[in-house]
Design an enzyme around this catalytic site. Structure first.
Site, short mmCIF file in Angstrom:
data_model
loop_
_atom_site.label_atom_id
_atom_site.label_comp_id
_atom_site.label_asym_id
_atom_site.label_seq_id
_atom_site.Cartn_x
_atom_site.Cartn_y
_atom_site.Cartn_z
N GLU A 249 15.35 -21.98 -41.07
CA GLU A 249 14.40 -21.02 -42.31
C GLU A 249 14.11 -21.04 -43.47
OE1 GLU A 249 15.26 -16.15 -40.45
OE2 GLU A 249 17.33 -17.60 -40.97
N GLU B 51 16.56 -9.96 -37.12
CA GLU B 51 14.93 -10.87 -37.27
C GLU B 51 15.02 -12.41 -36.91
OE1 GLU B 51 12.62 -9.74 -39.86
OE2 GLU B 51 13.72 -7.85 -39.04
N ASP C 286 20.60 -12.86 -36.13
CA ASP C 286 20.38 -11.66 -35.37
C ASP C 286 19.18 -11.14 -35.65
OD1 ASP C 286 18.73 -12.46 -38.18
OD2 ASP C 286 19.40 -11.65 -39.53
N TYR D 50 27.52 -16.32 -42.14
CA TYR D 50 26.55 -15.98 -42.11
C TYR D 50 27.37 -14.60 -42.75
CZ TYR D 50 22.17 -13.46 -40.69
OH TYR D 50 20.56 -13.27 -40.63
N HIS E 53 29.50 -11.05 -34.65
CA HIS E 53 29.99 -12.10 -35.19
C HIS E 53 30.92 -12.20 -36.84
CE1 HIS E 53 26.71 -11.57 -38.19
NE2 HIS E 53 26.07 -12.23 -37.18
N ARG F 95 25.68 -11.83 -42.77
CA ARG F 95 24.42 -10.46 -42.67
C ARG F 95 25.61 -9.93 -41.48
NH1 ARG F 95 19.54 -12.95 -44.25
NH2 ARG F 95 18.80 -12.08 -45.60
N ASP G 22 18.61 -17.63 -38.04
CA ASP G 22 19.28 -17.28 -38.41
C ASP G 22 19.98 -16.09 -36.87
OD1 ASP G 22 20.05 -17.83 -40.74
OD2 ASP G 22 18.86 -15.79 -41.57
#
Length: 678
Positions: A8, A98, A96, A321, A368, A323, A94
């Site tokens: 990203e 998104e 997640d 990570y 996670h 989030r 990532d």
């Protein structure tokens, strides 16, 4: 070219490229490459005649219109050229929802029929190599959940916001998360306006032992109450300044308070009870997204600043990570945290078995582990090569993770009861007996006012020296800070941790709230928006409604319900019907702390209204902070802004360097750096 890896951000691309070496080309998509149209000009020609085209979504079928924004066209073109030459394309955004959606849209644009996902929670050589060996197909359930969330946000924003334009005025916005968060803030602001203080007295005396300590009068005996009547405290009163139902306490007058204080001064008291108990304090779990944002307040960092810093640390390979809803640690992380605690404080610093933590949030997505230092060998803060906010946030994460595996802190708590004539006094003290995790996080106890009590015996006589009686008033409900609002949003199930920072930023950018020091004050516009939505579209303001929606998105992500079925239930059979019935009447709000005064929306902005007068409210004035004199001045046209008003630049995130603001930094850990780990 053998393998194209798409991440990203450019920072992440550079870091991973260095870890993968030859045979790989790593490029950044710069976030999302396709989205719903952001303006009328972006709507493709074939859709412009449709009555719903301005929404970017067909509200009957929930079919979205996806376009490549102008700013991303060059990036997409470059990626398409690289993908055409590559033998293999790995989508490494990532892990997640998104990130999954970004990979999905990239695969469509690059015409990759069977996209392969490469996922990891930390950017270290070991983690990247493991991710290469454990690739997986695209998770279309996660993609569907993200698309459902995006469609809802667009429909709510584009259908509810115009209601505000016609009722409150201006280019205002509504949203499923920001509006529910605004309601929490507005409810607290209204509670402050309704608040009426109650007065009570605190009678204290110094007990002249070695060491001396302070005792407080808790009960007073009389012929009517031979067992003693409790002395009134703040917790005995309602927000209206009256005693709570069923509460029987002594409300002292000024004369009674002074007389009691004078009586105690110079007298001896008798120790009637001494109780010593052992108490324990457990270390907090490792950070998750929301608790890290809350902890950022200790560094004078806003939620957005914390997340931006954590993003840099993650992309630089320093932390995992950022989030996550899960406080759990992997076996490797548990081992390393215990090893670090042992290195710093010796083998006795850790219990026999590792501590594992589980979330209490029923809506958590535990895909996670917690936020922790990256890798299987961690670097102490003084050897990591960071500075400024990066070092401060890394230190927080390092210390919190290591401390989570250390022993409890153990205290001896002493409770003493004394009598002097008709008065009963009490005192409490706490002494640290075993530091445990506080060896590393001593700052967490700095704010506790623990007094040390001497060894006392029942029946012992001790001299008193009375302090002047303290007249006190109950306090109005405290405004939220960014940290406490994040905590309240998490508890209520409003949004997801990854959305909190953006929500806080949006509320301030829209000028619905304003920072007053560290606290969030609701503006006149914010109060009027809340009033209108609560009456006309109450669902978007209700925390249970938002939490239920998040649970529904989880069901879509897990494959338990289809995207269409979920959107039909949420939108077609629910919110859309409420929006159709909503009127555009201008809201007006009584201000309970000002007699016969109201706040009303007008085409020229918020007005103060009283006794037939209607005058504009100065934009810098917070309604809840108005007093009667200021209100009279505004209505009479004689009001002038105070020179000590809000400083320039105070709206939005905190600005300036932390060093210049005298920030309290985390305690330094690990003065002796380990060799070979930097």
């Amino acid at each position: 070219m053998a393998t194209l890896v798409i991440v990203e951000s450019p920072a992440k691309a550079r870091k991973i490229a260095g870890l993968l070496g030859d045979g790989f080309v790593v490029r950044a998509s710069l976030g999302h490459v396709r989205d719903l149209p952001g303006s009328k000009a972006e709507i493709p020609e074939r859709y412009r005649a449709q009555p719903w085209a301005n929404l970017g979504v067909n509200p009957q079928t929930f079919t979205p219109i996806y376009v490549v924004p102008a700013a991303k066209r060059a990036t997409v073109r470059d990626l398409q050229q690289l993908a055409a030459k590559a033998e293999r394309v790995l989508f490494a955004s990532d892990m997640d929802r998104e990130g999954e959606a970004i990979s999905y849209h990239l695969s469509r644009l690059l015409k990759v029929e069977q996209p392969t996902r490469m996922v990891f929670t930390e950017i270290t050589r070991e983690a990247i190599q493991a991710a290469l060996k454990a690739t997986r197909p695209l998770d279309l359930h996660l993609v569907a959940a993200q698309e459902a969330r995006r469609v809802i946000d667009r429909l709510v924003g584009y259908q509810v916001s115009p209601l505000l334009w016609g009722s409150v005025g201006g280019k205002l916005s509504a949203g499923r998360v920001q509006s529910a968060a605004l309601m929490l803030l507005a409810q607290r602001e209204m509670a402050r306006m309704r608040f009426r203080p109650a007065t009570f007295w605190a009678i204290r005396a110094e007990v002249l032992t070695r060491p001396k300590f302070t005792a407080t009068v808790t009960h007073v005996r009389s012929s009517e109450h031979p067992q003693g009547l409790p002395v009134a405290r703040a917790s005995d009163y309602t927000q209206d300044g009256v005693l709570k139902p069923g509460v029987h306490v002594l409300e002292m007058t000024d004369d009674q308070a002074r007389a009691l204080s004078a009586y105690l001064d110079g007298k001896d008291a008798t120790v009637t009870r001494v109780e010593v108990t052992e108490t324990r304090s457990r270390p907090a779990p490792p950070f998750i997204t929301s608790t890290l944002q809350q902890a950022g307040g200790r560094l004078n960092l806003s939620a957005k600043q914390v997340m931006d810093t954590a993003q840099r640390l993650y992309e630089g390979g320093y932390i995992t990570y950022m989030r996550t809803d899960s406080p759990a640690l992997s076996d490797e992380a548990l081992t390393e945290a215990r090893r670090e605690a042992t290195r710093l404080f010796g083998p006795a610093a850790v219990p026999a078995q590792p501590r594992q933590y589980a979330t209490r949030n029923k809506n958590a997505q535990e895909a996670h582990e917690a936020i922790r230092p990256a890798g299987t060998t961690w670097r102490a803060p003084d050897s990591v090569g960071l500075s400024g906010d990066d070092l401060a946030v890394y230190t927080l994460i390092y210390q919190r993770t290591v401390a989570s595996q250390m022993h409890d802190a153990v205290f001896d708590r002493t409770d003493v009861t004394l009598t002097c004539g008709a008065a009963t006094l009490s005192a409490q003290g706490r002494v640290l007996k075993e530091a445990g995790y506080l060896h590393l996080l001593q700052d967490e106890e700095d704010d506790k006012e623990d007094q040390r009590l001497p060894a006392l015996q029942q029946g012992q006589r001790v001299p008193l020296k009375a302090r002047p009686p303290e007249g006190k008033k109950t306090s109005a409900p405290t405004r939220f800070t960014e940290a406490t609002l994040v905590q309240a949003m998490e508890k209520a199930g409003i949004g997801r941790p990854s959305t909190y920072a953006q929500t806080l930023s949006t509320l301030q950018t829209r000028e619905y709230v304003r920072l007053s020091g560290r606290h969030l004050s609701v503006t006149a516009v914010g109060l009027l928006v809340t009033t209108y939505l609560a009456r006309q579209v109450p669902e978007v303001m209700q925390k249970d409604f938002t939490a239920t929606m998040e649970a529904g998105l989880d069901d879509v992500a897990a494959g338990g319900v289809t995207r269409i079925a979920y959107l039909t239930r949420f939108w077609t059979d629910g919110l859309a019907q409420t929006i159709r019935k909503a009127s555009r009447d201008a809201p007006n709000l009584p201000l309970p702390h000002l007699d016969a005064t109201r706040l009303r929306a007008t085409s020229s902005g918020p007005h103060l209204v009283r006794a037939g007068q209607s005058v504009p409210l100065p934009p810098d004035v917070i309604p809840a902070d108005l007093d009667a004199d200021q209100t009279d001045a505004i209505l009479s046209g004689t009001w002038t802004a105070r020179k000590t008003g809000r400083p320039r630049g105070s709206r939005g995130t905190v600005k300036g360097s932390r060093a210049s603001r005298g920030t309290k930094r985390p305690k330094k850990a690990g003065k002796t750096s380990r060799t070979g780990d930097s």
